[in-house]
Scaffold this active site. Structure first.
Site, mmCIF file in Angstrom:
data_model
loop_
_atom_site.group_PDB
_atom_site.id
_atom_site.type_symbol
_atom_site.label_atom_id
_atom_site.label_comp_id
_atom_site.label_asym_id
_atom_site.label_seq_id
_atom_site.Cartn_x
_atom_site.Cartn_y
_atom_site.Cartn_z
ATOM 1 N N TYR A 98 0.836 -1.192 0.000
ATOM 2 C CA TYR A 98 0.000 0.000 0.000
ATOM 3 C C TYR A 98 0.881 1.256 0.000
ATOM 4 O O TYR A 98 1.641 1.493 0.931
ATOM 5 C CB TYR A 98 -0.921 0.032 1.219
ATOM 6 N N PRO A 117 -15.864 -5.112 3.522
ATOM 7 C CA PRO A 117 -17.188 -5.552 3.987
ATOM 8 C C PRO A 117 -18.303 -4.593 3.590
ATOM 9 O O PRO A 117 -19.476 -4.938 3.706
ATOM 10 C CB PRO A 117 -17.021 -5.602 5.511
ATOM 11 N N GLY A 172 -17.428 0.587 -0.630
ATOM 12 C CA GLY A 172 -18.206 1.805 -0.499
ATOM 13 C C GLY A 172 -19.594 1.748 -1.092
ATOM 14 O O GLY A 172 -20.460 2.564 -0.746
#
Length: 337
Positions: A65, A213, A217
């Site tokens: 990341y 989860p 979005g």
């Protein structure tokens, strides 16, 4: 207002000597550095520290990341508060200094190099949960996990995890060293783990850590068209087919059904979607990602939402698995199937 949250309960990933107790809801830190629009380090650090204040102790990052910068951000946010955190990071998606993707590696020598580099960037002496981010199909999983086991023996890592691994790979890995958790995508929109993977995890005593989860979005109801996303957002650029054209329209129609049920319960669509994931079992610990305190607080409040059997039935009927349009990734080649 921000102090009104009920303290977060804890849940346990893994079993026996390889069990790790974490907050029932974690925090995915990826979007603070890359992929979902413009990064803002100061806001990310503020969000992480607020998460700790609210009892979110399970933080998730990865070396890729940024690349590399998210671990540094997390490390800075944890200064003086390391003992409050169960810290998870990942290796295996290899990237260059300019951000280019260089493939997947599970080579034992790479495992050792990656762990040492993550420890330096995070500024810690051990990683609580160390995942293989993607399975390297050219290296026997036994060799990769064997190297990860050596990290545990050296005190650099406490517990081992896999990400996006198949049931067969999980079994082979677990035979080398007990696996504490599997991180895979799981939400009302992505339920493939229910077929073979989740039963395998429960047979072996391995926890599930769902990422995305909230369907990246979509399940929050905040996205009504692709125009709601920044130009530099990977969801707008074709990486995720569910955000494109007709698929997006079909998926937004499903979100509208979720929104209706949420309104009846007096919660947001995102809270309802997170509560659904939490309701799938005490061995399930979702890690919704956000880079803003406002959404963090909304997510944490979802842990106090109770769903009845009737609620769960209504959600299953409102969002049939087969009704979700589009693959979860445009390129599924690195997913172990």
């Amino acid at each position: 207002m921000t102090e009104s949250h009920t303290p977060l309960p804890t849940r346990t990933l893994g079993a026996g000597a390889h069990a790790l107790t974490v907050s029932a809801l974690g925090l995915g830190c990826m979007g603070m550095s890359e992929f979902y629009g413009t990064a803002d380090e100061s806001t990310g650090i503020e969000t992480i520290r607020r998460a700790l204040d609210l009892g979110v102790s399970f933080l998730d990052t990865a070396d890729m990341y940024g690349p590399f910068t998210n671990e540094q951000l997390v490390g800075r946010a944890l200064a003086g508060r390391r003992e409050q955190v169960q810290l998870a990071t990942k290796f295996g998606n290899v990237r260059g200094e300019n951000g280019e993707f260089l493939g997947v590696s599970g080579r034992p020598e790479y495992v050792r190099q990656a762990a040492d580099a993550s420890l330096r960037r995070l500024g810690v002496d051990h990683i609580d949960l160390y995942y293989q981010h993607r399975v390297d199909k050219t290296v026997p999983i036994e060799d990769t996990v064997g190297a990860m086991k050596e990290l545990v023996e050296a005190g650099k890592v406490r517990y081992l995890g896999l990400s996006e691994a198949s049931a067969g790979t999980i079994r082979r890995a677990h035979a080398v060293h007990p696996i504490t958790a599997l991180q895979s995508e799981y939400s009302l929109f992505t339920r493939h783990v229910e077929d073979e993977i989740l039963p395998t995890l429960r047979e072996l005593g391995i926890g599930l850590v769902p990422y995305s989860p909230l369907g990246r979005g979509l399940l929050t109801g905040a996205i009504t068209s692709a125009a709601d996303l920044p130009e530099n957002d990977s969801r707008r650029q074709g990486r995720f087919p569910r955000f494109q054209g007709d698929a997006l329209a079909a998926n937004l129609a499903l979100v509208a059904r979720i929104t209706e049920i949420a309104a009846e319960k007096g919660v947001t669509p995102g809270q309802l979607a997170l509560a659904w994931v939490l309701a799938q079992g005490e061995d399930v610990v979702p890690i919704p990602g956000t880079k803003r305190v406002k959404y963090l607080e909304e997510n944490v409040a979802a842990a106090s939402v109770t769903l009845t059997p009737d609620d769960l039935t209504r959600l299953a009927e409102a969002v049939p698995r087969e009704a979700v349009a589009g693959e979860r990734y445009g390129d599924l080649s690195t997913i172990d199937a």
